[in-house]
Structures are given as C-alpha cells and as structure tokens.
Design an enzyme around this catalytic site. Structure first.
Site, PDB file in Angstrom:
ATOM      1  CG  ASN A  11      -1.758   1.208   1.378  1.00 21.97           C
ATOM      2  OD1 ASN A  11      -1.860   2.000   0.446  1.00 21.97           O
ATOM      3  ND2 ASN A  11      -2.379   1.375   2.534  1.00 21.97           N
ATOM      4  CD1 TRP A  12       3.811   1.205  -2.603  1.00 21.05           C
ATOM      5  CD2 TRP A  12       3.726   2.135  -4.631  1.00 21.05           C
ATOM      6  NE1 TRP A  12       4.650   0.485  -3.429  1.00 21.05           N
ATOM      7  CE2 TRP A  12       4.603   1.026  -4.680  1.00 21.05           C
ATOM      8  CE3 TRP A  12       3.510   2.858  -5.798  1.00 21.05           C
ATOM      9  CZ2 TRP A  12       5.276   0.655  -5.844  1.00 21.05           C
ATOM     10  CZ3 TRP A  12       4.170   2.478  -6.964  1.00 21.05           C
ATOM     11  CH2 TRP A  12       5.044   1.391  -6.987  1.00 21.05           C
ATOM     12  CE  LYS A  13      -0.139   3.450   4.744  1.00 25.37           C
ATOM     13  NZ  LYS A  13      -0.188   3.641   6.177  1.00 25.37           N
ATOM     14  CG  HIS A  97      -5.972   1.640   5.186  1.00 20.91           C
ATOM     15  ND1 HIS A  97      -5.560   2.604   6.084  1.00 20.91           N
ATOM     16  CD2 HIS A  97      -4.915   0.803   5.019  1.00 20.91           C
ATOM     17  CE1 HIS A  97      -4.308   2.367   6.426  1.00 20.91           C
ATOM     18  NE2 HIS A  97      -3.890   1.283   5.794  1.00 20.91           N
ATOM     19  CD  GLU A  99      -3.232   5.440   6.777  1.00 21.46           C
ATOM     20  OE1 GLU A  99      -3.215   5.507   5.535  1.00 21.46           O
ATOM     21  OE2 GLU A  99      -2.270   5.001   7.444  1.00 21.46           O
ATOM     22  CD  GLU A 168      -3.577  -2.868   7.437  1.00 22.46           C
ATOM     23  OE1 GLU A 168      -2.408  -3.027   7.084  1.00 22.46           O
ATOM     24  OE2 GLU A 168      -4.256  -1.895   7.111  1.00 22.46           O
ATOM     25  N   GLY A 174       2.122   1.971  10.991  1.00 19.85           N
ATOM     26  CA  GLY A 174       3.059   3.090  10.878  1.00 19.85           C
ATOM     27  C   GLY A 174       3.704   3.507  12.189  1.00 19.85           C
ATOM     28  CB  SER A 211       4.964  -1.842  12.261  1.00 20.51           C
ATOM     29  OG  SER A 211       4.462  -0.543  12.497  1.00 20.51           O
ATOM     30  N   GLY A 232       2.617  -1.015   4.435  1.00 18.16           N
ATOM     31  CA  GLY A 232       2.694   0.381   4.030  1.00 18.16           C
ATOM     32  C   GLY A 232       4.142   0.810   3.843  1.00 18.16           C
ATOM     33  N   GLY A 233       4.726   1.383   4.901  1.00 19.31           N
ATOM     34  CA  GLY A 233       6.055   1.992   4.812  1.00 19.31           C
ATOM     35  C   GLY A 233       7.114   1.124   4.153  1.00 19.31           C
TER      36      GLY A 233
HETATM   37  C1  PEP Z   1      -0.950   0.049   6.214  1.00 19.53           C
HETATM   38  O1  PEP Z   1      -1.067   1.267   6.106  1.00 19.53           O
HETATM   39  O2  PEP Z   1      -1.787  -0.707   5.731  1.00 19.53           O
HETATM   40  C2  PEP Z   1       0.205  -0.447   6.947  1.00 19.53           C
HETATM   41  C3  PEP Z   1       0.200  -1.675   7.359  1.00 19.53           C
HETATM   42  O3  PEP Z   1       1.233   0.460   7.147  1.00 19.53           O
HETATM   43  P1  PEP Z   1       2.657   0.134   7.818  1.00 19.53           P
HETATM   44  O4  PEP Z   1       3.169  -1.141   7.197  1.00 19.53           O
HETATM   45  O5  PEP Z   1       3.505   1.312   7.477  1.00 19.53           O
HETATM   46  O6  PEP Z   1       2.409  -0.037   9.283  1.00 19.53           O
END
Ligand code: PEP
Length: 250
Positions: A11-13, A97, A99, A168, A174, A211, A232-233
């Site tokens: 997920n590049w957001k 998600h 967010e 999640e 994050g 994470s 994500g990150g």
């Molecule tokens: C996400 O936003 O779906 C996520 C899991 O982010 P991160 O891996 O950065 O915690």
C-alpha cells in the site's frame, strides 16, 4: 472457507513519484517466482502505469486501488467507481483501511456498500479491519473485529468468489509497534470464524498488517493462520519489499 493463498499487498498510500515505478517493477520482476501474489496499490493516477509495467512475460505483480466509491456513477465529485478501476486493468481494491475510517469518516455500512460495488465490478476486495489502541486496552479486540465484519459483510451480503481480509491493529500501523505472534494467531483464528458464516462457502484469505518489515516478516509468516501481509512503509522500496517477500516463500 479460508484458503491458504499467499498474498503480499503493498500500500503506497500518498507516496512515491511516478519516476519510481520503473525501478520498483524491474526489481520485482527479477525476483518474482509466481508462488506468492504480489499486489501493488499505488495512488490512482498511477494505476494504469502499474498495469502496463506488470503486463507481459512473467507478470511480476497485480494492481490494486487504495479505495473506491460506494457509487458506480453520478454527481460525486472526486470519487472513483469500482468499474473504472477494473476498467484500467486493476484486479483488487483496498476497502475500509483505518486511515479511511478515521480520517475520512468511513462507516462500517459505507464499507459494506463499497465491498458490494467492488464485487459487482469484478474486483477482489482487500477488506481492512482492526481495533484502536483504546479498544485493545479495554480488552475489546475480538468484539471490535466481529462488529466490523458483521456490519460490513451483512451490508454487502453473499459470496465474493474470493475475499481478502486484512487484520490491521490500528495502533500497529506506521508506529513500529507489532502485535505478538500469539495475538496475531488468536485474532486470525477468530476472524476466520467471524467471516465464514457470511460468505456462503466462498473463499477468503486473512492478511496481517501493521509495521511489517524484513526483520519481523519471517516470524509472522511462519504463523499458519497468516496468509500474507498488507504493508505500508516497508513496501515503498524494492529492497524492503523483497525483504518481506522472500521469507514468505518459506
Ligand atoms: C498500512 O497502512 O496498511 C500499513 C500496514 O502500514 P505500515 O506497514 O507502514 O504499518
């Protein structure tokens, strides 16, 4: 029925410039072996570029949108319909998600309508659920997951062919914090039990997200109930993405 198909969803957001797409796809193309489905979710304007990059010999990844409308057409400025996403060649869409829930006010019912629309357009939804830190501290993790699943899937109704659920924990996204393997196993087992009655026998997979990085991917990937990750990150750079992908091969 839960199926053990392995998926790594990136997920590049709201990140990564268009120029980074070629480097990413070249790096992935060299390594991909077909056993694990790598799904890349870029910002909307790059969907078509990613579809083109991923086509041809040895298809290195498939493409997802990060969100979709719960409407298929009409006067909804700024919205993107599931049919439009499918029309550019994407196969998946992330729905619900955290967010989207916390920053954009998405409700369980709206998420259920999005799941329904996504399915109707032929997309496989990646349906995100997870408890906040506050609810976790109150011992309400499983109760929260059940409520999110029941509300969204009873709104959406029926069989999806294949549904991907992403667990999640909001406090782990994050933040660098992780659920322990025991917490992940317990939550995934509960999710399987909550989801199955809604799907009339349809197949689903359960991913973990929050994470995930190369240093913890092997331990999390070794949990039987974990079918893969939503990341994500660590998905923004080829090296860290492959650092999660490789241990998933087992
Ligand atoms: C996400 O936003 O779906 C996520 C899991 O982010 P991160 O891996 O950065 O915690």
């Amino acid at each position: 029925m839960s199926i053990r198909k392995k998926v790594l969803a990136a997920n590049w957001k709201l990140n990564l410039a268009k120029e980074g797409i070629g480097e990413f796809s070249r790096g992935i193309r060299q390594r991909q072996d077909g056993d694990i489905e790598l799904v890349v979710a870029p910002p909307f304007p790059y969907l078509r570029d990613l579809v083109v990059e991923s086509s041809g010999e040895g298809r290195p990844f498939t493409v997802a949108a990060q969100n979709c409308s719960d409407e298929e057409s009409g006067a909804f400025t700024g919205e993107v319909a599931p049919g439009m996403i499918a029309g550019v060649g994407a196969r998946y869409v992330i729905v619900g998600h955290s967010e989207r829930r916390t920053l954009f006010g998405e409700t369980d019912e709206m998420i259920g309508r999005k799941l329904d629309r996504a399915r109707a357009a032929g997309l496989v939804p990646i349906f995100c659920i997870g408890e906040s830190e506050e609810l976790r501290d109150q011992g309400k993790t499983l109760e929260t997951l059940r409520r999110q699943i029941d509300a969204a899937l009873s709104t959406a109704g029926g069989d999806f062919g294949w549904l991907i659920v992403a667990y999640e924990p909001v406090w782990a996204i994050g933040t660098g914090k992780n659920a322990t393997p025991e917490e992940v196993r317990g939550a995934h087992q509960a999710i399987e039990g909550f989801v199955a009655p809604h799907l009339a026998g349809g197949a689903f997979s359960v991913l973990y997200g929050g994470s995930v990085k190369p240093s913890n991917a092997a331990e999390l990937a070794s949990i039987d109930e974990v079918d893969g990750f939503l990341v994500g990150g660590a998905s923004l750079a080829v090296d860290t993405c492959l650092g999660i992908y490789d241990p998933m091969r087992g």
